[in-house]
Design a protein around this motif. Structure first.
Motif, PDB file in Angstrom:
ATOM      1  N   LEU A 111      37.525  36.200  49.360  1.00 55.32           N
ATOM      2  CA  LEU A 111      37.500  37.600  48.943  1.00 55.32           C
ATOM      3  C   LEU A 111      36.077  38.154  48.978  1.00 55.32           C
ATOM      4  N   ALA A 170      34.840  41.357  51.233  1.00 51.10           N
ATOM      5  CA  ALA A 170      34.216  42.501  50.570  1.00 51.10           C
ATOM      6  C   ALA A 170      32.776  42.686  51.048  1.00 51.10           C
ATOM      7  N   VAL A 219      34.714  43.972  43.837  1.00 53.91           N
ATOM      8  CA  VAL A 219      35.533  42.813  44.234  1.00 53.91           C
ATOM      9  C   VAL A 219      34.679  41.554  44.222  1.00 53.91           C
ATOM     10  N   VAL A 227      40.206  42.247  40.699  1.00 54.77           N
ATOM     11  CA  VAL A 227      40.101  42.267  42.166  1.00 54.77           C
ATOM     12  C   VAL A 227      41.259  43.066  42.753  1.00 54.77           C
ATOM     13  N   ARG A 282      40.791  46.772  42.243  1.00 55.36           N
ATOM     14  CA  ARG A 282      39.759  47.356  43.111  1.00 55.36           C
ATOM     15  C   ARG A 282      40.244  47.449  44.554  1.00 55.36           C
ATOM     16  N   VAL A 283      40.991  46.447  45.000  1.00 53.57           N
ATOM     17  CA  VAL A 283      41.546  46.487  46.353  1.00 53.57           C
ATOM     18  C   VAL A 283      42.563  47.627  46.459  1.00 53.57           C
ATOM     19  N   MET A 300      41.961  42.064  52.337  1.00 47.44           N
ATOM     20  CA  MET A 300      41.809  41.524  50.982  1.00 47.44           C
ATOM     21  C   MET A 300      43.150  41.443  50.265  1.00 47.44           C
TER      22      MET A 300
END
Length: 160
Positions: free
Chosen positions: A93, A97, A81, A47, A50-51, A125
């Motif tokens: 989250l 997303a 995410v 996560v 990706r953020v 996020m």
């Protein structure tokens, strides 16, 4: 005339429970929970990656040909995410997303996309990831703010 062929399959869990001398359902569920918990740290690392990728995603150049591709990349990162956070009940989250996915989906392809949406969602996020578990009120405020963005940008969407 068509024929439907079904092939019965049993899950590994079902086989373990039903086998002679197999394990009880309670033990199987405990083992499954432990297995998922062991993956939680890696899931949250994914996560965070990706953020960070969302944060690093540069807005398309005005009048550039890559605008739809960048939007698609933002959507794919937000979806990743969700995929990584959902198994660990990180609904906060997933909601943030999902909000970004909704906004990317609703954006008309023939008009410039407000890239601030991606930046704001990525920052939200990041903040959610950094908050301690007991900061439920702060999480709710962040998600409420993102819901307002959705309500403002998508006609007919209602902020909760």
């Amino acid at each position: 005339m068509s024929v439907v062929l079904t092939i019965p399959r049993t899950s590994r869990l079902s086989s373990m429970i039903n086998a002679p001398g197999g394990i009880s359902i309670g033990v199987a569920l405990t083992q499954a929970r432990d297995n998922v918990q062991a993956l939680q740290e890696r899931g949250l690392e994914i996560v965070a990656e990706r953020v960070a990728a969302l944060m690093a995603l540069a807005p398309p150049v005005p009048d550039g040909t890559d605008a739809l591709e960048r939007r698609s990349t933002a959507y794919q990162l937000a979806r990743a995410v969700i995929d990584a956070a959902h198994p660990f009940q990180r609904d906060d989250l997933c909601t943030a997303a999902s909000s970004l996915c909704d906004l990317v989906d609703a954006a008309p392809e023939d008009r410039p996309f407000d890239w601030r949406i991606v930046t704001v969602h990525a920052q939200a996020m990041q903040l959610i990831l950094a908050l301690p578990p007991e900061a439920a009120d702060t999480r709710r405020q962040i998600l409420d703010s993102l819901a307002q963005v959705v309500a403002h940008k998508i006609p007919g969407a209602a902020a909760d």
